[in-house]
Scaffold this active site. Sequence first.
Site, PDB file in Angstrom:
ATOM      1  N   ASP A  23      69.188  21.473  21.671  1.00 23.66           N
ATOM      2  CA  ASP A  23      69.423  22.380  22.793  1.00 23.66           C
ATOM      3  C   ASP A  23      69.123  21.694  24.117  1.00 23.66           C
ATOM      4  OD1 ASP A  23      70.188  24.915  21.552  1.00 23.66           O
ATOM      5  OD2 ASP A  23      68.196  24.855  20.631  1.00 23.66           O
ATOM      6  N   ASP A  65      74.069  31.193  16.517  1.00 24.70           N
ATOM      7  CA  ASP A  65      72.824  30.618  17.022  1.00 24.70           C
ATOM      8  C   ASP A  65      71.954  31.693  17.665  1.00 24.70           C
ATOM      9  OD1 ASP A  65      70.878  29.023  18.224  1.00 24.70           O
ATOM     10  OD2 ASP A  65      72.256  28.012  19.599  1.00 24.70           O
ATOM     11  N   SER A 119      67.060  23.767  14.737  1.00 23.01           N
ATOM     12  CA  SER A 119      67.025  23.486  16.179  1.00 23.01           C
ATOM     13  C   SER A 119      65.673  22.898  16.545  1.00 23.01           C
ATOM     14  CB  SER A 119      67.247  24.785  16.957  1.00 23.01           C
ATOM     15  OG  SER A 119      66.866  24.587  18.305  1.00 23.01           O
ATOM     16  N   MET A 170      76.935  32.965  20.298  1.00 20.80           N
ATOM     17  CA  MET A 170      75.489  33.148  20.522  1.00 20.80           C
ATOM     18  C   MET A 170      75.091  34.547  20.067  1.00 20.80           C
ATOM     19  SD  MET A 170      74.318  30.328  21.798  1.00 20.80           S
ATOM     20  CE  MET A 170      72.638  30.896  22.096  1.00 20.80           C
ATOM     21  N   MET A 224      73.517  23.666  27.465  1.00 20.21           N
ATOM     22  CA  MET A 224      73.289  24.852  28.291  1.00 20.21           C
ATOM     23  C   MET A 224      72.978  24.347  29.689  1.00 20.21           C
ATOM     24  SD  MET A 224      71.119  27.033  25.502  1.00 20.21           S
ATOM     25  CE  MET A 224      70.798  25.567  24.532  1.00 20.21           C
ATOM     26  N   MET A 235      68.948  21.979  28.004  1.00 23.44           N
ATOM     27  CA  MET A 235      68.855  23.008  29.062  1.00 23.44           C
ATOM     28  C   MET A 235      68.451  22.343  30.375  1.00 23.44           C
ATOM     29  SD  MET A 235      66.883  26.050  27.038  1.00 23.44           S
ATOM     30  CE  MET A 235      67.119  26.339  25.274  1.00 23.44           C
ATOM     31  N   HIS A 285      74.106  21.133  21.965  1.00 21.17           N
ATOM     32  CA  HIS A 285      74.445  22.404  22.602  1.00 21.17           C
ATOM     33  C   HIS A 285      74.079  22.314  24.077  1.00 21.17           C
ATOM     34  CE1 HIS A 285      73.429  27.041  22.663  1.00 21.17           C
ATOM     35  NE2 HIS A 285      74.415  26.718  23.498  1.00 21.17           N
ATOM     36  N   HIS A 306      70.385  20.490  15.376  1.00 17.92           N
ATOM     37  CA  HIS A 306      70.862  21.184  16.579  1.00 17.92           C
ATOM     38  C   HIS A 306      69.947  20.822  17.749  1.00 17.92           C
ATOM     39  CE1 HIS A 306      72.992  24.565  18.553  1.00 17.92           C
ATOM     40  NE2 HIS A 306      71.816  24.858  19.112  1.00 17.92           N
TER      41      HIS A 306
HETATM   42  C1  DX5 Z   1      68.629  29.407  22.338  1.00 17.90           C
HETATM   43  C2  DX5 Z   1      69.029  28.185  21.586  1.00 17.90           C
HETATM   44  C3  DX5 Z   1      68.802  28.238  20.135  1.00 17.90           C
HETATM   45  C4  DX5 Z   1      67.363  28.375  19.696  1.00 17.90           C
HETATM   46  C5  DX5 Z   1      67.389  29.260  18.475  1.00 17.90           C
HETATM   47  O1  DX5 Z   1      69.110  29.308  23.621  1.00 17.90           O
HETATM   48  O2  DX5 Z   1      70.412  27.916  21.792  1.00 17.90           O
HETATM   49  O3  DX5 Z   1      69.406  27.124  19.482  1.00 17.90           O
HETATM   50  O4  DX5 Z   1      66.745  27.160  19.376  1.00 17.90           O
HETATM   51  O5  DX5 Z   1      66.075  29.556  18.122  1.00 17.90           O
HETATM   52  P1  DX5 Z   1      65.734  30.723  17.074  1.00 17.90           P
HETATM   53  O6  DX5 Z   1      66.385  30.326  15.783  1.00 17.90           O
HETATM   54  O7  DX5 Z   1      64.258  30.688  17.034  1.00 17.90           O
HETATM   55  O8  DX5 Z   1      66.297  31.989  17.640  1.00 17.90           O
HETATM   56 ZN    ZN Z   2      71.335  26.312  20.563  1.00 16.14          ZN
END
Ligand code: DX5
Ligand code: ZN
Length: 221
Positions: free
Chosen positions: A37, A177, A10, A139, A70, A39, A68, A35
Amino acid sequence: MSGKVRIAPSILSADLWRLGEEVADVERGGADWLHVDIMDGHYVPPITFGANVVAALRRHTPLPLDVHLMISEPERHIDAFVQAGADVITVHVESCVHLQNTLSGIRKAGKKAGVVMNPHTPESSLEYVLDEVDLVLVMSVNPGFGGQTFITSQLRKMERVASKVQQRGLTIDLEMDGGIYATNVKSVTDAGANVIVAGTAVFGQSNRAAAIQQLRDAVAG
Ligand code: DX5
Ligand code: ZN
């Protein structure tokens, strides 16, 4: 567990000043997917990347981009991420007013559609969408931040989702994740996951190839 385990670093935990080099580093290090993220500061507190960053990544890496979302009202932004070159687009059960419609829209656009469950989301929420998705993401932390502690109750959920998928004879990627490291990744794949997201576990180490290999070795037991 279905087939080969894929490691998806990620970029949330990457050094963003050097994003291109960071991506090249995990690519050389054997990452299977990347990956990303997304947000929006509304569905989750932080704001991270937009479709422009996905488009930039698409121009510079052949790795499948696992986007992903969010974000609130993800249906308003699917097209932008499709155009940007995402390969997999995942949306949270709770962020979609018309979940089935949003998932089928992703598929109709020629992308892999994934449904994401938060730690409190019951697996029953998959009942009427499971036959129409390519991936389920469970998650193992609450979404929003890297570096959080793995919530072990989600292993039971993954097992239940995996057995439901098997019962229905479906071929679906099962992704987990949050808070995954070499120390607990085996429990995640034993529960049925075949796509492992790793932020801190990969980008938190200076040798990314070694970090990815540690995860693979741990899975192999
Ligand atoms: C959290 C994200 C994850 C995050 C995971 O909301 O969706 O993808 O990057 O990070 P680690 O592996 O450090 O928990
Ligand atoms: Zn994620």
